[in-house]
Write an enzyme that holds these catalytic residues in place. Structure first.
Site, short mmCIF file in Angstrom:
data_model
loop_
_atom_site.label_atom_id
_atom_site.label_comp_id
_atom_site.label_asym_id
_atom_site.label_seq_id
_atom_site.Cartn_x
_atom_site.Cartn_y
_atom_site.Cartn_z
CG HIS A 1 -2.52 24.71 0.75
ND1 HIS A 1 -3.80 25.21 0.79
CD2 HIS A 1 -2.28 24.42 -0.56
CE1 HIS A 1 -4.31 25.24 -0.42
NE2 HIS A 1 -3.41 24.77 -1.26
NE ARG B 1 15.95 -8.88 6.58
CZ ARG B 1 16.74 -7.86 6.27
NH1 ARG B 1 16.19 -6.70 5.89
NH2 ARG B 1 18.04 -7.98 6.32
CD GLU C 1 18.53 -19.24 6.13
OE1 GLU C 1 18.82 -18.24 6.80
OE2 GLU C 1 17.39 -19.44 5.69
CG ASP D 1 20.04 -18.17 10.38
OD1 ASP D 1 20.27 -17.84 11.56
OD2 ASP D 1 18.89 -18.16 9.90
CB CYS E 1 20.67 -11.52 0.98
SG CYS E 1 20.08 -13.10 1.64
#
Length: 795
Positions: A421, A511, A680, A704, A751
Site C-alpha cells: 500500500h 546486449r 566491426e 570497434d 548499432c
C-alpha cells in the site's frame, strides 16, 4: 439504487450496488456471479450496508459529534489530525451495534458458518462507498481483521472496520480528494478465511506498475496471510507474466525475482481481538525458494486477465493460496488508478548527470529522482519531524503516514515490495521511493544529504550527496515520418517496458552481457562445473541461483528472462540480440571468472566473439546461450528475437559459427530466424560480399570499427580525443559495408555509439542508404526530429 436492508449476501451483489456496499464488496459479488465460469474462485460471505453504517452512527448522535470534531480540522497539522482521529475511533469502538443489525449479522453468520464447517474462521474487510473509483484508490486506508471466530469477536471486528474510516490517512485523503466526510460510508465484508497462513498470498496488477506497460501481469507473493505484503512488511517474490503467451498456451513467465520473505503472518494462539494473528520468522530454506510454483503464477495471471477483461480496465487484485486445499482464491479486486490515468502522448524521463557512492539499494517505485537531507523516522510518534523536501527513511511506511509522505522529496524503507500500500500511495503522490533496502535506517544518517534515483530500472539507488539531475520532457504527439528506421540500443531489460513507449522500429542492439553481469553474475563454466567446485565458490554459486532447481537451469532461465522481457516489450517489432561479447577481463569479474579466464595483455583483441564460441573450452557455455534463445523463440513464441554474431574475424569463422548455431537448434531460416553479423572489423568491410553469403545482413559496430581502422585503444584516455567515427578512413569502411548489403538486398543497420553522439554522422549514413539506425534511448526523439527536418529540406 440504495437499500434500507442492513445485510446482503455477497453472491447477490453487482457493481451497481457500490452505493450500498462500497466498491470492494460490490466487486466481490460481481466476480462470484460473473467469473465463476472462467474458473475464478472467490470466497463467499455477506456484507453490511451503508445504511447499516449510517444507522450505527446516528445512534446517540455520534454522527453529529464526528462532524463537529472534524469541522475546521487542518489535516496538514499531523498532531492535530492524530488527536482527532484517535478520539473519533474511540467513540466508534465504544458504541454497540444496533439490535436489528446484530440480529441480521447473526443470521447471516450462522448461514455462512453452516456452509463452511464449525471450526471455520472469517475475515472482516472494509469497503468504502467512495473507494476504488477510477480516479481515487483509497488503497489501504481501512482495516482488515483476520481469523475472526464467533459472534462477539465478529461484532467487535465490524466496529474496528467502521472506526477505520477515521484513520488519519483516510481523513486526510478524503480532504485532498475533495470528498466530504459524511458522503463516504463504510460496508464490512465478511468472508470465509482462505488458509493462506498455511500457504501464500500476494497482489497482482494487470500492468507494470512503474511504466504502465499493459501486456504483462505483475504478481507478488510471500508466505502466510496477505497483510505482510500489502502493508510492506516483507520483500516478496515477483513475477512478470506475458499476456499474449498465456493466451496462446505458451510458456509465459517473463521474469522471476526472489524476495527475502523474512516473516509471515499466521493464526495466533487465541481467537480473540489482538491475538488472532501473529507474525513469525520464515525458516531460511523456505526463504531461498519461491513461495508459489510457475504453474500457480500462470493460473493467477489467467484469473487476473479474466478479471481485467470483465471490467475492461487495468486492475489491482489481492489473492491467497489455501494451504489446506491447495487452491488459489481472489480476495478482492479494484481498479488500478495511477498508471491507467497517465497521458500517453508525453513522456517525462529523469536522468542523473553525476554519480557518487551508493549507500543503499532496493526496489524502485516510480521513475523519478529526489534529493534532500535524510530524516530517519523510527516510529509514528516521530512523523512530525519530517519537513518539506526531506528524504523520509524508515523501516516501513504505514499508509497512515500519507499526510507526511507528501512532504518528502523521496522515501526509503528497509522493508516492502512494489505492490504494498505504501508503494501505491508513493506512486499516487508522484514521490520516488526505494523499498526493501534491508539496512537503510542503519546506513543512512540523519541530516546527511542524499539523492534517491528510481530512474535506472527495477533497482533503486540511494547516492551520497545532492547530485545534479535533469528532467527530459518528450512530446510523442504528431511525430513526423523519419527517413530511416530508428531502433534502440537496450542493455537493461528492466527498462524495456519504459523504453518501448518511445517512437521506435524495435531494438537494433540488445546486449547479453548486461543480462549475464546484472541478472546472473556467475561465470558459465562455474555453473557447468557445479557441484564439483571449491567450497567457497560452490556456496557463492548456490547463493546466486537460489530459487532455481540447479545452477544450469538458473543460468539458462535468467538469460531467457532477460531476452524474453525485451522481446515482449517490443513485440512484434524485431529485437536483435547480440550473443555474449565479454572480453576475458570482463568475464573474470563474474563469480568464479578468475578461475577460468586467461590473463591477456589486450583483451579487446583477444579471446572474444565468434572465436570464443568455437573454442572447445567455451562450447558448452555457448550452448547455454543457445538454449535460452531457443526457449524464448520456440517455447514462448517470441519469434521477433533475432541473433547477431559479434567479432567475426574470418569468413571461415563465420561459416563455422553458423554451423554451431544450427547444431544447437538455431538454424538460420527455421521458424523465421534471421541471423545478422556485427560488422566491426576492417576485414568485414573488405570482404563484405563473402561474409554476407552466410548472414541475413550486417549491423555495423562503429566503436570497434573505428578502433581497428585507426589503430586506437578506445579504453585509453591518452588518445581518446583522436577517436572519431567520422574519420574518412572509418567512413570508407562503413561505405563498403553499406553498399555490399544494398547490392545483396540484405539488411544493414548500425548499432554503435556514433549516430547517437553525432547527428551529422546519422545524416551521412541515411544518405549512404543505411536501413536503420540503432540509437541510445535518450537520443531517439532528438535524432528522429533532426533527420525528419533534414529530409523535408531535400527537394
Amino acid at each position: 439504487m440504495s437499500t434500507d436492508r442492513l445485510v446482503l449476501e455477497l453472491a447477490n451483489l453487482r457493481m451497481k450496488d457500490v452505493a450500498d456496499v462500497g466498491g470492494k464488496n460490490a466487486s466481490l459479488g460481481e466476480m462470484i456471479s460473473q467469473l465463476g465460469g472462467a474458473g475464478v474462485r472467490v470466497p463467499g460471505g455477506f456484507a453490511t450496508t451503508a445504511h447499516a453504517y449510517r444507522e450505527f452512527l446516528a445512534q446517540g448522535g455520534l454522527d453529529r459529534r464526528v462532524a463537529s470534531r472534524l469541522g475546521g480540522l487542518d489535516v496538514s497539522d499531523v498532531s492535530a489530525l492524530a488527536r482527532a482521529g484517535e478520539e473519533i475511533r474511540g467513540w466508534i469502538l465504544a458504541q454497540d451495534l444496533p439490535g436489528r443489525l446484530r440480529r441480521d449479522i447473526a443470521d447471516a453468520y450462522q448461514r455462512l458458518a453452516d456452509g463452511t464447517g464449525a471450526d471455520a474462521s472469517f475475515a472482516v474487510r472494509s469497503s468504502a462507498t467512495a473507494e476504488d473509483l477510477p480516479d481515487a484508490s483509497f488503497a489501504g486506508q481501512q482495516e482488515t481483521v483476520l481469523n475472526v471466530y464467533g459472534l462477539d469477536p465478529l461484532y467487535h471486528a465490524i466496529r474496528q472496520v467502521f472506526a477505520s474510516l477515521y484513520n488519519d490517512r483516510a481523513i486526510s485523503y478524503r480532504v485532498h480528494k475533495g470528498f466530504t466526510h459524511d458522503e463516504v460510508a463504510l460496508s464490512a465484508g465478511i468472508q470465509r478465511m482462505v488458509r493462506s497462513d498455511l500457504g501464500a498470498s500476494g497482489v497482482a496488477f494487470t500492468l507494470d506498475t512503474e511504466s504502465g506497460f499493459d501486456q504483462v501481469v505483475l504478481i507478488t507473493s510471500s508466505y502466510g496471510l496477505g497483510e505482510t505484503v500489502v502493508q510492506g512488511k516483507v520483500n516478496p517474490d515477483e513475477f512478470y507474466v506475458y499476456k499474449r503467451a498465456l493466451r496462446e498456451g505458451k510458456r509465459a513467465i517473463l521474469r522471476r525475482g526472489l524476495g527475502s520473505k523474512a516473516v509471515k503472518m499466521v493464526y495466533g494462539s487465541a481467537r480473540e481481538p489482538g491475538r488472532s494473528v501473529t507474525t513469525v520468522n520464515v525458516p531460511e530454506p523456505e526463504r531461498r525458494r519461491f513461495s508459489i510454483s510457475d504453474a500457480e503464477v500462470e493460473e493467477l495471471a489467467r484469473y487476473a486477465m479474466a478479471i481485467e477483461d470483465h471490467y475492461r480496465r487495468p486492475m489491482d487484485i489481492e489473492w491467497g493460496k489455501d494451504g489446506v486445499d491447495g487452491r488459489l482464491y481472489i480476495l478482492q479486486a479494484r481498479p488500478e488508478t495511477v498508471k491507467a490515468a497517465e497521458k500517453v502522448d508525453t513522456l517525462r524521463r529523469y536522468r542523473l548527470k553525476q554519480r557518487s557512492e551508493v549507500l543503499a539499494t532496493g526496489r524502485a517505485i516510480g521513475q523519478k529522482i529526489g534529493a534532500g537531507p535524510v530524516r530517519v523516522i523510527r516510529n509514528a510518534d516521530e512523523m512530525s519531524r519530517v519537513r518539506e523536501g526531506d528524504v523520509l527513511v524508515t523501516d516501513m511506511t504505514d499508509p497512515d503516514w500519507e499526510p507526511v509522505m507528501k512532504r518528502a522529496a523521496a522515501i526509503v524503507t528497509n522493508r516492502g515490495g512494489r505492490t504494498c500500500h505504501a508503494a501505491i500511495i508513493a506512486r499516487e503522490l508522484g514521490i520516488p521511493a526505494v523499498v526493501g533496502c534491508g539496512d537503510a535506517t542503519q546506513v543512512l544518517k540523519d541530516g546527511r544529504p542524499v539523492t534517491v534515483s528510481c530512474a535506472e530500472g527495477d533497482t533503486g539507488f540511494v547516492y551520497r550527496g545532492m547530485l545534479e539531475a535533469e528532467v527530459i520532457d518528450l512530446s510523442l504527439k504528431g511525430m513526423p515520418k523519419a527517413p530511416v528506421k530508428i531502433t534502440m540500443n537496450v542493455g537493461n531489460p528492466e527498462l524495456a517496458f519504459e523504453f518501448q513507449r518511445l517512437p521506435n522500429e524495435g531494438v537494433g542492439l540488445a546486449r547479453l552481457e548486461f543480462i549475464i553481469a546484472r541478472m546472473i553474475g556467475v561465470h558459465p563454466r562455474a555453473v557447468l562445473a557445479y557441484p564439483d567446485l571449491a567450497s567457497d565458490l560452490k556456496l557463492a554459486v548456490e547463493e546466486h541461483s537460489a530459487g532455481y532447481s540447479d545452477p544450469v537451469t538458473f543460468y539458462v532461465n535468467k538469460l531467457a528472462e532477460g531476452i524474453s522481457t525485451l522481446g515482449a516489450a517490443f513485440w512484434p517489432k524485431p529485437v536483435i540480440v547480440r550473443l555474449s561479447d565479454f572480453k576475458s577481463n570482463e568475464y573474470s569479474a563474474l563469480t568464479g571468472g578468475s578461475r577460468y579466464e586467461p590473463r591477456e595483455e589486450n583483451p579487446m583483441l583477444g579471446f572474444r566473439g565468434a572465436g570464443r564460441y568455437l573454442d572447445p573450452s567455451f562450447r558448452d557455455c555457448f550452448r547455454l546461450e543457445c538454449r535460452a534463445l531457443k526457449m524464448v523463440r520456440d517455447d514462448m513464441g517470441l519469434t521477433n528475437i533475432e541473433i547477431m554474431v559479434p567479432f567475426v574475424r574470418t569468413v571461415a569463422e563465420a561459416r563455422k559459427v553458423l554451423e554451431l548455431l544450427a547444431a544447437n537448434g538455431l538454424k538460420r531460416g527455421d521458424n523465421g530466424l534471421r541471423v545478422v553479423m556485427m560488422c566491426e572489423l576492417p576485414s568485414n568491410s573488405i570482404l563484405a560480399d563473402r561474409f554476407l553469403e552466410h548472414f541475413d545482413g550486417f549491423s555495423i559496430g562503429s566503436n570497434d570499427m573505428t578502433q581497428l581502422t585507426l589503430g586506437l585503444d578506445r579504453d585509453s584516455g591518452i588518445i581518446a580525443e583522436q577517436f572519431d567515427e567520422r574519420d574518412p578512413a572509418v567512413k570508407e569502411m562503413l561505405h563498403l559495408a553499406i553498399q555490399a548489403c544494398r547490392r545483396a538486398g540484405k539488411y544493414v543497420g548500425i548499432c554503435g555509439q556514433g549516430p547517437s553522439d553525432h547527428p551529422d554522422l546519422a545524416k551521412w549514413l541515411v544518405d549512404e542508404g543505411i536501413e536503420s539506425l540503432s540509437l541510445n534511448p535518450d537520443t531517439v526523439v532528438e535524432t528522429w526530429l533532426y533527420l525528419a527536418k533534414d529530409a523535408e529540406r531535400k527537394p
